[in-house]
Design an enzyme around this catalytic site. Structure first.
Site, mmCIF file in Angstrom:
data_model
loop_
_atom_site.group_PDB
_atom_site.id
_atom_site.type_symbol
_atom_site.label_atom_id
_atom_site.label_comp_id
_atom_site.label_asym_id
_atom_site.label_seq_id
_atom_site.Cartn_x
_atom_site.Cartn_y
_atom_site.Cartn_z
ATOM 1 N N GLU A 243 0.852 -1.198 0.000
ATOM 2 C CA GLU A 243 0.000 0.000 0.000
ATOM 3 C C GLU A 243 0.880 1.238 0.000
ATOM 4 O OE1 GLU A 243 -3.268 0.099 2.832
ATOM 5 O OE2 GLU A 243 -3.510 2.247 2.575
ATOM 6 N N PHE B 16 -5.179 -3.865 9.413
ATOM 7 C CA PHE B 16 -4.795 -2.448 9.537
ATOM 8 C C PHE B 16 -5.031 -1.894 10.944
ATOM 9 C CE2 PHE B 16 -5.027 2.056 7.954
ATOM 10 C CZ PHE B 16 -3.957 2.049 7.070
ATOM 11 N N GLU C 201 -10.356 -8.185 4.518
ATOM 12 C CA GLU C 201 -9.748 -8.125 5.844
ATOM 13 C C GLU C 201 -10.562 -8.716 6.990
ATOM 14 O OE1 GLU C 201 -9.143 -3.821 5.129
ATOM 15 O OE2 GLU C 201 -7.209 -4.231 6.046
ATOM 16 N N THR D 259 -10.883 4.893 6.550
ATOM 17 C CA THR D 259 -11.252 5.791 7.640
ATOM 18 C C THR D 259 -11.018 7.247 7.247
ATOM 19 O OG1 THR D 259 -9.067 5.517 8.626
ATOM 20 C CG2 THR D 259 -10.813 4.053 9.395
ATOM 21 N N ARG E 8 -7.621 2.989 13.094
ATOM 22 C CA ARG E 8 -8.452 1.789 12.960
ATOM 23 C C ARG E 8 -8.387 0.929 14.236
ATOM 24 N NH1 ARG E 8 -11.639 -0.595 9.015
ATOM 25 N NH2 ARG E 8 -11.110 0.831 7.334
HETATM 26 N N1 LUZ Z 1 -5.625 1.850 4.286
HETATM 27 C C1 LUZ Z 1 -5.937 3.138 4.482
HETATM 28 C C2 LUZ Z 1 -6.316 0.867 4.864
HETATM 29 O O1 LUZ Z 1 -5.277 4.008 3.943
HETATM 30 N N2 LUZ Z 1 -6.992 3.456 5.241
HETATM 31 C C3 LUZ Z 1 -7.748 2.528 5.858
HETATM 32 O O2 LUZ Z 1 -8.712 2.865 6.537
HETATM 33 C C4 LUZ Z 1 -7.392 1.179 5.679
HETATM 34 N N3 LUZ Z 1 -8.066 0.205 6.279
HETATM 35 C C5 LUZ Z 1 -7.702 -1.045 6.111
HETATM 36 C C6 LUZ Z 1 -6.634 -1.339 5.301
HETATM 37 N N4 LUZ Z 1 -5.949 -0.397 4.680
HETATM 38 MO MO1 MOS Z 2 -4.616 -2.971 3.273
HETATM 39 S S1 MOS Z 2 -3.954 -3.497 5.100
HETATM 40 O O1 MOS Z 2 -6.162 -3.014 3.028
HETATM 41 O O2 MOS Z 2 -3.532 -2.517 2.213
#
Ligand code: LUZ
Ligand code: MOS
Length: 750
Positions: A226, A338, A706, A434, A304
């Site tokens: 990510e 997360f 998730e 979020t 989170r």
């Molecule tokens: N990534 C993010 C995430 O940038 N914001 C989120 O709320 C999130 N939640 C789960 C996994 N990745």
């Molecule tokens: Mo994620 S932990 O939804 O890249």
């Protein structure tokens, strides 16, 4: 529908980053990284390395003409270290050579002098020294200060969860090359092509429209791509901009494990207050998140953890604080769940602790406190379509849990050296980023003259099957066969300003954008059909590749319709934009309505331990999960099974160890163990809850990526209960992962 990639995956024909044919003259980049966890860089000497035949050049921070900065949320992460290094594995320079072998040889000839600084690895030490990446945050609800004396029982304790390595099969990598007029094309193994594009533009000091990022698919990501794919891509792009030659970087497994961040380990304290009839009246927790050397996604992960700190329970008085601590470790990052699994583990530990002290079963507390319809989450959202109790009741019915428990008790009576334990783990997971602004997506749809269809969205295929779902959605909207539809690679010139494929929202956001595009395009086709059939649009629909009039098939086929529409100069391309409605969050008040909906479920987990060796197996995972109206149960069950196994791995055998010098002592699969075929539950049974899915889930099919990871938490407590069957005096530590070594100690310690 099966995953569209499955046949090619099995044959080894699917193209991943490392399979892309490289251009002649491609240079290979290898990253020179810090060998010290915290130090001043006195001098770096590249001269011997540069003398090697085939070494093109070595670049470091001095080569950056834009900003030497890749921090996405907080600007606290240099691309290349300047005067200070903050963790072992931090990039200092990039060696570029004609072959990877030469580049690696050159790497060994670089000399770096360091002046050591104080190393902090331990999160408690960081907290004591007030080393934080950002200010702490607190969610509170009700009146925590005046409730404790009204509780009949109050218990306090500690809980700890470890890091976790993503271990995507495909390591981090990038292939970039110059295209026309100073532009650069980048193939990156990233969940976030726009983050790559934007950060490249920033570091190179050029505009975003000069960077094209293209992603066919990833060999797994789990959150590890990510944010942390970006640095690698930026290094490659920087080298391309300087040398005007193609550059490829693909990390070796051990490099990847040493350089990149992991799931955040948490150390927490909790306090829980209950009434005589086991209602939880109060819950307070302080969580220390080990963030590593820079903030990366830690602020969002912290958030989170707060959102999910009460898991699937309604508790009228709560206060939870998370501190994000700065340590000399690689920056920890997104990992499936997360921060939610870390937060949920603490409340489950608190419940287990209370249950043990009160000599009741944890489920006696769990079932008294489930979230009910119209309850308020501690962050202000009113809970709707709450299915937690339903999944719990169905779990008990469908799998006859009472009988299962009797069998376990019988087993324990009849066995001395083997003991079984079980746990029930309810889950609740909020769906939406979020950060509200990220909840948007776009899709581009072309219908070609021959009736075939090409679709592009911002979604990244990383094995989860989002491309298959998108094809299903387009086929459903157009009323045509899935074989007509091709999904294109994810490319920033076709679909711009994409949010990462993350937060389990890939299918919802991109699927809804795609629906909008298809529907608007179809409207024009319906109008054209009505004109051809000399009727009005209400009478016309497209079904099974045929235009129907008043529900009767006509001889106007999809092919004929498209030919006609094209000749009549009708626009056969459409762009769809989707932004999740109704969601918002006010950070000043820490209240709002951040999630489109929640996913619920309950699982029953059985563990069996060998009381001589401490080795255990997970015997069973029985699950009732709330899929909504699943649009693809093969994919969804696959995601659920994978998530359970990955969750169990995190809770049991996966142990990341950094020594006091900040060195990773578990940098390969000989020292870091992940679940294999022998360690998955012997039986996994999944039942879908019968409940209508929410409107905001695409085609009412709920997000799946998730939420089921949290079922893994049950494995910890199942093992612990098995230990207690053998050693009644064991004092639970709530210290995950519960490795066989820890189990062995627990079996024989008082
Ligand atoms: N990534 C993010 C995430 O940038 N914001 C989120 O709320 C999130 N939640 C789960 C996994 N990745
Ligand atoms: Mo994620 S932990 O939804 O890249």
């Amino acid at each position: 529908m099966k995953n569209i990639d499955s046949i090619n995956h099995v044959k080894g024909k699917s193209i991943y980053l490392d399979d892309i044919a490289t251009q002649k003259g491609t240079l290979y980049g290898v990253v020179f990284t810090s060998k010290q966890a915290h130090a001043e860089i006195i001098a770096v000497d590249y001269s011997e390395a540069l003398k090697l035949e085939g070494v093109e050049t070595i670049i470091d921070y001095k080569a950056v003409h834009g900003d030497n900065q890749i921090g996405g949320i907080i600007e606290d992460e240099p691309l290349f270290a300047e005067n200070i290094v903050d963790y072992i594995g931090q990039p200092i320079a990039l060696v570029l050579a004609k072959t990877e072998k030469i580049a690696r040889k050159a790497l060994k000839k670089i000399k770096c002098d360091y002046k050591p600084k104080t190393i902090v690895v331990d999160v408690k030490e960081a907290h004591e020294k007030q080393l934080y990446l950002m200010p702490p945050r607190t969610f509170s609800y009700g009146d925590i200060d005046n409730i404790w004396n009204k509780c009949d029982y109050v218990f306090e304790g500690e809980a700890e969860t470890g890091a976790q390595e993503h271990l995507y099969i495909e390591t981090q990598g990038c292939y970039a090359y110059p295209i026309d007029n100073g532009s650069i094309k980048i193939h990156s193994s990233t969940q976030s092509p726009t983050a790559v594009q934007k950060t490249c533009a920033k570091v190179l000091g050029i505009s975003m429209n000069k960077i094209e990022v293209d992603v066919a698919r990833l060999g797994g990501a789990f959150g590890g791509k990510e944010d942390q794919a970006t640095g690698i891509a930026v290094m490659a792009a920087l080298a391309v901009s300087i040398l005007q030659k193609p550059v490829k970087i693909v990390l070796h497994r051990m490099e990847d494990m040493q350089m990149t961040g992991k799931r955040h380990p948490y150390v927490s304290t909790f306090k829980i207050g209950l009434t005589k009839d086991l209602k939880i009246m109060a819950y307070e927790a302080v969580m220390l998140q080990n963030g590593g050397a820079s903030s990366d996604l830690s602020p969002a992960i912290m958030e989170r953890s707060l959102f999910h700190s009460t898991n699937s329970y309604f508790i009228p008085n709560t206060k939870v604080t998370v501190y994000s601590c700065r340590t000399n470790l690689p920056p920890n990052t997104a990992f499936r769940g997360f921060g939610a699994p870390q937060g949920a583990f603490v409340i489950e530990a608190a419940i287990a602790n209370a249950a043990k002290e009160l000599n009741v079963e944890p489920r006696a507390i769990q079932e008294k406190n489930f979230l009910q319809e119209n309850d308020e989450f501690q962050y202000g959202q009113i809970a709707k379509q709450v299915n937690i109790q339903k999944t719990y009741l169905e779990l008990n019915e469908k799998f006859n849990i009472e009988r299962e428990i009797d069998i376990i008790k019988e087993f324990n009576r009849n066995n001395f050296a083997k003991k079984q334990g079980y746990s029930i783990i309810p889950i609740c997971f909020g769906i939406s980023f979020t950060k509200t602004s990220l909840n948007q997506a776009r899709a581009l749809v072309h219908v070609y003259q021959d009736g075939s269809v090409g679709i592009s969205t911002g979604a990244i295929e990383m094995g989860q099957g989002v491309n298959t779902k998108l094809i299903q959605i387009a086929a459903y909207e157009f009323g045509i066969d899935v074989k007509r539809i091709k999904i294109e690679s994810t490319n920033t010139t076709r679909v711009a300003n994409t949010s990462p494929t993350a937060a389990s929202t890939g299918a919802d956001l991109n699927g809804n954008a795609l629906r909008i595009a298809c529907r608007n395009l179809k409207l024009r086709l319906i109008e054209k059909s009505a004109e051809i059939l000399k009727t009005t649009i209400e009478n016309v629909e497209i079904k099974d590749e045929t235009v129907c009039c008043k529900q009767k098939p006509t001889d106007l086929t999809w092919d004929k319709l498209i030919t006609n529409a094209y000749l009549d100069r009708i626009n056969l391309t459409e762009n769809g934009h989707y932004a999740t409605p109704t969601i918002y969050f006010d950070k000043n008040k820490e209240k709002g309505h951040p999630f489109a909906y929640h996913v619920y479920g309950s699982a029953f987990i059985v563990a069996e331990i060998d009381c001589v060796t401490g080795i255990y197996t997970i015997q069973k995972a029985l699950v009732v999960h709330d899929f909504g109206n699943s649009m693809n149960s093969v994919l969804d069950n696959g995601q659920l099974e994978g998530a359970i196994v990955q969750g169990i791995g995190w809770m049991t055998m996966e142990e990341i160890i950094f020594n006091s010098q900040g060195k990773l002592t578990t940098p390969s699969l000989t020292t870091y163990k992940i679940p294999d075929i022998y360690s998955v539950p012997k039986i996994i049974k999944i039942e879908a809850l019968k409940a209508e899915g929410p409107e905001l889930a695409v085609l009412k099919s709920k997000a799946i990526g998730e939420p089921p990871f949290l079922y893994g938490i049950g494995a910890y407590f199942a093992i612990e209960n098995a230990v207690l069957e053998f050693n009644k005096d064991y004092k639970p530590k709530y210290d995950a992962p519960f490795t066989p070594e820890k189990v062995l100690k627990a079996l024989y310690n008082k």
